[in-house]
Write a protein that holds these residues in place. Structure first.
Motif, mmCIF file in Angstrom:
data_model
loop_
_atom_site.group_PDB
_atom_site.id
_atom_site.type_symbol
_atom_site.label_atom_id
_atom_site.label_comp_id
_atom_site.label_asym_id
_atom_site.label_seq_id
_atom_site.Cartn_x
_atom_site.Cartn_y
_atom_site.Cartn_z
ATOM 1 N N THR A 1 0.833 -1.201 0.000
ATOM 2 C CA THR A 1 0.000 0.000 0.000
ATOM 3 C C THR A 1 0.866 1.249 0.000
ATOM 4 O OG1 THR A 1 -1.826 -1.102 1.155
ATOM 5 C CG2 THR A 1 -1.735 1.307 1.293
ATOM 6 N N VAL A 2 1.864 1.269 0.872
ATOM 7 C CA VAL A 2 2.761 2.427 0.961
ATOM 8 C C VAL A 2 3.575 2.583 -0.315
ATOM 9 C CG1 VAL A 2 4.703 3.429 2.228
ATOM 10 C CG2 VAL A 2 2.829 2.326 3.478
ATOM 11 N N GLU A 3 4.003 1.466 -0.887
ATOM 12 C CA GLU A 3 4.750 1.533 -2.147
ATOM 13 C C GLU A 3 3.891 2.098 -3.266
ATOM 14 O OE1 GLU A 3 6.031 -2.478 -2.712
ATOM 15 O OE2 GLU A 3 7.787 -2.262 -1.408
ATOM 16 N N LYS A 4 2.601 1.760 -3.261
ATOM 17 C CA LYS A 4 1.695 2.214 -4.314
ATOM 18 C C LYS A 4 1.261 3.656 -4.125
ATOM 19 C CE LYS A 4 -1.402 2.071 -7.645
ATOM 20 N NZ LYS A 4 -1.015 2.067 -9.066
ATOM 21 N N PHE A 5 0.849 4.013 -2.897
ATOM 22 C CA PHE A 5 0.228 5.309 -2.660
ATOM 23 C C PHE A 5 1.039 6.255 -1.776
ATOM 24 C CE2 PHE A 5 -3.806 2.795 -3.479
ATOM 25 C CZ PHE A 5 -4.048 3.383 -4.721
ATOM 26 N N GLY A 6 2.127 5.770 -1.182
ATOM 27 C CA GLY A 6 3.000 6.635 -0.397
ATOM 28 C C GLY A 6 2.698 6.721 1.078
ATOM 29 N N SER A 7 1.519 6.251 1.492
ATOM 30 C CA SER A 7 1.146 6.326 2.913
ATOM 31 C C SER A 7 -0.079 5.454 3.144
ATOM 32 C CB SER A 7 0.833 7.770 3.324
ATOM 33 O OG SER A 7 -0.333 8.224 2.656
ATOM 34 N N ILE A 8 -0.520 5.416 4.400
ATOM 35 C CA ILE A 8 -1.812 4.819 4.757
ATOM 36 C C ILE A 8 -2.435 5.703 5.826
ATOM 37 C CG2 ILE A 8 -0.614 3.199 6.295
ATOM 38 C CD1 ILE A 8 -3.029 1.341 6.015
ATOM 39 N N ASP A 9 -3.649 6.150 5.560
ATOM 40 C CA ASP A 9 -4.330 7.065 6.468
ATOM 41 C C ASP A 9 -5.444 6.397 7.262
ATOM 42 O OD1 ASP A 9 -3.000 9.623 5.575
ATOM 43 O OD2 ASP A 9 -3.852 8.960 3.663
ATOM 44 N N VAL A 10 -6.094 5.401 6.654
ATOM 45 C CA VAL A 10 -7.212 4.711 7.304
ATOM 46 C C VAL A 10 -7.092 3.220 7.003
ATOM 47 C CG1 VAL A 10 -9.718 4.452 7.469
ATOM 48 C CG2 VAL A 10 -8.735 6.699 6.928
ATOM 49 N N ILE A 11 -7.311 2.395 8.017
ATOM 50 C CA ILE A 11 -7.465 0.965 7.788
ATOM 51 C C ILE A 11 -8.774 0.513 8.426
ATOM 52 C CG2 ILE A 11 -6.108 0.265 9.828
ATOM 53 C CD1 ILE A 11 -5.212 -2.200 8.125
ATOM 54 N N PHE A 12 -9.530 -0.254 7.684
ATOM 55 C CA PHE A 12 -10.743 -0.879 8.223
ATOM 56 C C PHE A 12 -10.469 -2.371 8.313
ATOM 57 C CE2 PHE A 12 -15.413 -2.152 7.306
ATOM 58 C CZ PHE A 12 -15.671 -2.289 8.665
ATOM 59 N N ASN A 13 -10.202 -2.838 9.530
ATOM 60 C CA ASN A 13 -9.960 -4.259 9.780
ATOM 61 C C ASN A 13 -11.311 -4.972 9.805
ATOM 62 O OD1 ASN A 13 -7.039 -4.273 10.158
ATOM 63 N ND2 ASN A 13 -7.422 -3.125 12.027
ATOM 64 N N ASN A 14 -11.764 -5.362 8.635
ATOM 65 C CA ASN A 14 -13.116 -5.860 8.466
ATOM 66 C C ASN A 14 -13.203 -7.365 8.271
ATOM 67 O OD1 ASN A 14 -16.043 -5.780 7.489
ATOM 68 N ND2 ASN A 14 -14.975 -6.460 5.634
ATOM 69 N N ALA A 15 -12.173 -7.971 7.712
ATOM 70 C CA ALA A 15 -12.241 -9.391 7.370
ATOM 71 C C ALA A 15 -12.601 -10.238 8.587
ATOM 72 C CB ALA A 15 -10.909 -9.859 6.798
ATOM 73 N N GLY A 16 -13.538 -11.154 8.405
ATOM 74 C CA GLY A 16 -13.946 -12.005 9.515
ATOM 75 C C GLY A 16 -14.777 -13.171 9.040
ATOM 76 N N ILE A 17 -14.941 -14.142 9.921
ATOM 77 C CA ILE A 17 -15.789 -15.296 9.636
ATOM 78 C C ILE A 17 -16.695 -15.553 10.829
ATOM 79 C CG2 ILE A 17 -14.158 -16.394 8.066
ATOM 80 C CD1 ILE A 17 -13.450 -18.322 10.384
ATOM 81 N N GLU B 1 -9.387 -26.726 16.474
ATOM 82 C CA GLU B 1 -9.071 -26.260 15.125
ATOM 83 C C GLU B 1 -10.083 -25.220 14.649
ATOM 84 O OE1 GLU B 1 -8.304 -28.073 10.615
ATOM 85 O OE2 GLU B 1 -9.183 -29.340 12.186
ATOM 86 N N ASP B 2 -11.385 -25.520 14.848
ATOM 87 C CA ASP B 2 -12.419 -24.578 14.419
ATOM 88 C C ASP B 2 -12.415 -23.311 15.274
ATOM 89 O OD1 ASP B 2 -13.230 -26.239 12.392
ATOM 90 O OD2 ASP B 2 -14.875 -27.141 13.529
ATOM 91 N N TYR B 3 -12.201 -23.480 16.584
ATOM 92 C CA TYR B 3 -12.096 -22.325 17.474
ATOM 93 C C TYR B 3 -10.929 -21.432 17.048
ATOM 94 C CZ TYR B 3 -10.880 -19.720 21.731
ATOM 95 O OH TYR B 3 -10.549 -18.724 22.618
ATOM 96 N N SER B 4 -9.786 -22.040 16.800
ATOM 97 C CA SER B 4 -8.581 -21.291 16.453
ATOM 98 C C SER B 4 -8.729 -20.551 15.130
ATOM 99 C CB SER B 4 -7.368 -22.223 16.377
ATOM 100 O OG SER B 4 -7.083 -22.785 17.635
ATOM 101 N N LYS B 5 -9.444 -21.152 14.185
ATOM 102 C CA LYS B 5 -9.648 -20.504 12.891
ATOM 103 C C LYS B 5 -10.392 -19.185 13.053
ATOM 104 C CE LYS B 5 -11.528 -21.275 8.248
ATOM 105 N NZ LYS B 5 -12.243 -22.226 7.364
#
Length: 246
Positions: free
Chosen positions: A76-92, A104-108
């Motif tokens: 991201t930094v290489e492409k745009f020079g910085s990072i101003d906002v991150i949305f940690n959204n990924a989840g299951i 195993e399922d708990y840990s995932k």
């Protein structure tokens, strides 16, 4: 108000649902957006669809793997020079009786929902400290606020996100880095809809006093609000149709 135009935003789990709606919301604000997801085909397809709406790129990352999240921020930094906002959204999600739950399922669930927030925050904050500030937004859940009998691992992971958010906010306020979380109720997505859930869909609706499920765009709107409001940090905002008010 924090002017978002021209800022760089990273959205994990950005190829569908809440993540994709948030990508579109930040593009509408004039941000440069990194859509990140573990699903390369879907991620690249969405970036191709959105390329006329603003500057958006796809970077693959499995948030449960620290090296991939570190690479995401580096690229991201290489492409745009910085990072101003991150949305940690990924989840299951995960449902089932706790006495039948495998480690195993708990840990995932923990690795994606909790460790993914740790990794994303860790590497984004490193860059934000260099840049003089930034915003970390985490995706918690109503089940990070209240319990559900068959959601032991999910409750654990999202409850952790709520307190991780407070800790980050307190630790990095001095660096002009704000951190807050959004706690969605049940939201209409590809997997949560009447066709997929049948009669159980109505049971979910009944849990929301407002009388319906949420829309991804309503969660995305809150993420943008967090990013814009410079006096907001350390809190988790329920966007849940009244679910946690009961």
């Amino acid at each position: 108000m924090n002017e978002l135009k021209g800022k760089v935003a990273v959205i994990t789990g950005g190829a569908s649902g809440i993540g994709l709606a948030t990508v579109e919301a930040f593009l509408a604000k004039g941000c440069k957006v990194v859509l990140s997801d573990y699903d390369v085909e879907s991620g690249e397809k969405q970036v191709d669809r959105l390329k006329d709406k603003g500057e958006v790129v796809f970077i693959k990352a499995d948030v449960s793997k620290e090296d991939e999240v570190e690479s995401l921020i580096k690229q991201t930094v290489e492409k745009f020079g910085s990072i101003d906002v991150i949305f940690n959204n990924a989840g299951i999600g995960a449902q089932g009786e706790t006495h039948d739950l495998t480690y195993e399922d708990y840990s995932k669930v923990i690795k994606i929902n909790q460790d993914g927030v740790f990794f994303g925050s860790k590497y984004a904050v490193r860059e934000m400290r260099k840049n003089g500030g930034g915003v970390v937004v985490n995706c918690a859940s109503i089940l990070g606020i209240v319990g559900e009998p068959t959601a032991f691992a999910y409750n654990a992971s999202k409850g952790a996100v709520v307190l991780m958010t407070k800790s980050l906010a307190l630790q990095y306020a001095k660096d002009n880095i704000r951190c807050a979380a959004v706690a969605p109720g049940y939201v209409e997505t590809g997997m949560v809809n009447r066709e997929a859930l049948g009669e159980y869909y109505d049971n979910l609706v009944d849990k929301h006093p407002i009388g319906r499920l949420g829309q991804p765009e309503e969660i995305a709107h809150t993420v943008v609000f967090i990013a814009e409001n410079e006096f907001l940090t350390g809190i988790t905002i329920p966007v849940d149709g009244g679910y946690t008010s009961q």
